[in-house]
Design a protein around this motif. Structure first.
Motif, PDB file in Angstrom:
ATOM      1  N   ASP A 200       0.595  -1.122  -0.149  1.00 60.27           N
ATOM      2  CA  ASP A 200      -0.391   0.021  -0.307  1.00 60.27           C
ATOM      3  C   ASP A 200       1.161   1.197  -0.130  1.00 60.27           C
ATOM      4  O   ASP A 200       1.741   1.216   0.071  1.00 60.27           O
ATOM      5  CB  ASP A 200      -0.671  -0.074   1.755  1.00 60.27           C
ATOM      6  CG  ASP A 200      -0.134  -0.155   2.673  1.00 60.27           C
ATOM      7  OD1 ASP A 200       0.590  -0.922   2.467  1.00 60.27           O
ATOM      8  OD2 ASP A 200      -0.160   0.996   3.174  1.00 60.27           O
ATOM      9  N   VAL A 222      -3.211   4.312  -2.010  1.00 60.30           N
ATOM     10  CA  VAL A 222      -3.119   2.957  -3.430  1.00 60.30           C
ATOM     11  C   VAL A 222      -2.603   1.721  -3.261  1.00 60.30           C
ATOM     12  O   VAL A 222      -1.925   1.247  -2.081  1.00 60.30           O
ATOM     13  CB  VAL A 222      -1.849   3.464  -4.218  1.00 60.30           C
ATOM     14  CG1 VAL A 222      -1.516   2.339  -5.406  1.00 60.30           C
ATOM     15  CG2 VAL A 222      -2.369   5.081  -4.701  1.00 60.30           C
ATOM     16  N   ASN A 234      -7.700   0.917  -5.168  1.00 62.86           N
ATOM     17  CA  ASN A 234      -7.767   2.415  -4.262  1.00 62.86           C
ATOM     18  C   ASN A 234      -8.805   2.677  -3.791  1.00 62.86           C
ATOM     19  O   ASN A 234     -10.086   2.581  -3.683  1.00 62.86           O
ATOM     20  CB  ASN A 234      -7.060   2.739  -5.769  1.00 62.86           C
ATOM     21  CG  ASN A 234      -6.131   1.940  -6.384  1.00 62.86           C
ATOM     22  OD1 ASN A 234      -4.768   1.791  -5.485  1.00 62.86           O
ATOM     23  ND2 ASN A 234      -6.141   2.969  -7.708  1.00 62.86           N
TER      24      ASN A 234
END
Length: 244
Positions: A200, A222, A234
């Protein structure tokens, strides 16, 4: 519950500080609290609560560097074996060597409801900071239905003040996945399809809410991949927190 996809709690719930009075020469202690709300609870790249989540905690620390605390969040109830709430219990030691800060801690993720036995798990962590940059590592100490013992989450963060009291926050995480191990009932924890993966990254902009003592943030996360090579979505989310 599905595999847990967790993101460290970002600046939304940063602890405030309240001094507990002590006599001259005695150890000083600080007790702080926080309360907040987020549009959805995103943790290490995945969704813990798709609804508005309510969160809060209490922290204790003293001059020796020792600290302890607890943190709470509501959770989504759409899972097969839902957890009603998450309650984190943690303790550790923090300090500084010159301009280098460090922290060593233990944390226990506890879940109320039907997910208690299979999802609750301890984790050890260590981190260092220098100026606006932080680096951390967290290691699962047991197996649950969302992690295997030895799963290691590596993280990096950066914070930069901006004009007009805005603050930019950047963070990213990468997972090193351990081999599958069995749960107490003989079942296997979440399947491992890869040894490691980007997990992430989050960009945050935060700002105080006038003179209320609160802070708001907008965030974009993200998502990477989990241990089974599933892609994480996302997410755009927002939050506000109060410290006391």
């Amino acid at each position: 519950m599905t595999e847990k996809n967790r993101l460290s709690r970002l600046p939304l719930l940063a602890a405030g500080a309240g001094l507990v009075a002590a006599s001259s020469g005695a150890l000083h202690a600080e007790i702080s609290g926080n309360a907040g709300v987020v549009s959805q609870y995103i943790f290490r790249g995945g969704v813990e609560d798709r609804r508005t989540a309510f969160q809060g905690g209490l922290d204790y620390s003293d001059d020796s560097g020792l600290y302890a605390g607890t943190w709470f969040s509501t959770l989504d109830d759409d899972y097969e074996d839902p957890a009603t709430n998450e309650i984190d219990l943690y303790a550790g030691y923090s300090g500084a060597a010159g301009e280098l800060g460090y922290d060593l801690g233990l944390l226990y993720y506890y879940y109320t409801g039907d997910a208690t036995d299979d999802s609750s798990v301890p984790e050890a962590s260590a981190s260092v900071s220098y100026g606006p940059v932080g680096l951390g590592v967290s290691v699962a100490l047991d197996t649950a239905d969302w992690t295997a013992a030895g799963d290691t989450y590596l993280s990096a963060s950066f914070e930069q003040p901006l004009p007009d009291d805005f603050t930019l926050g950047l963070s990213a995480g990468y997972y090193l996945y351990a081999d599958d191990t069995e749960l107490d009932d003989g079942s296997v924890s979440t399947a491992k399809e890869q040894d490691s993966a980007f997990r992430d990254a989050t960009v945050s902009i935060s700002h105080p809410l006038a003179a209320t003592g609160a802070e708001m943030s907008i965030n974009y996360t993200v998502g990477g991949e989990d241990r089974a090579e599933n892609d994480l979505d996302n997410h755009f989310w927002a939050g506000a927190s109060w410290t006391f």
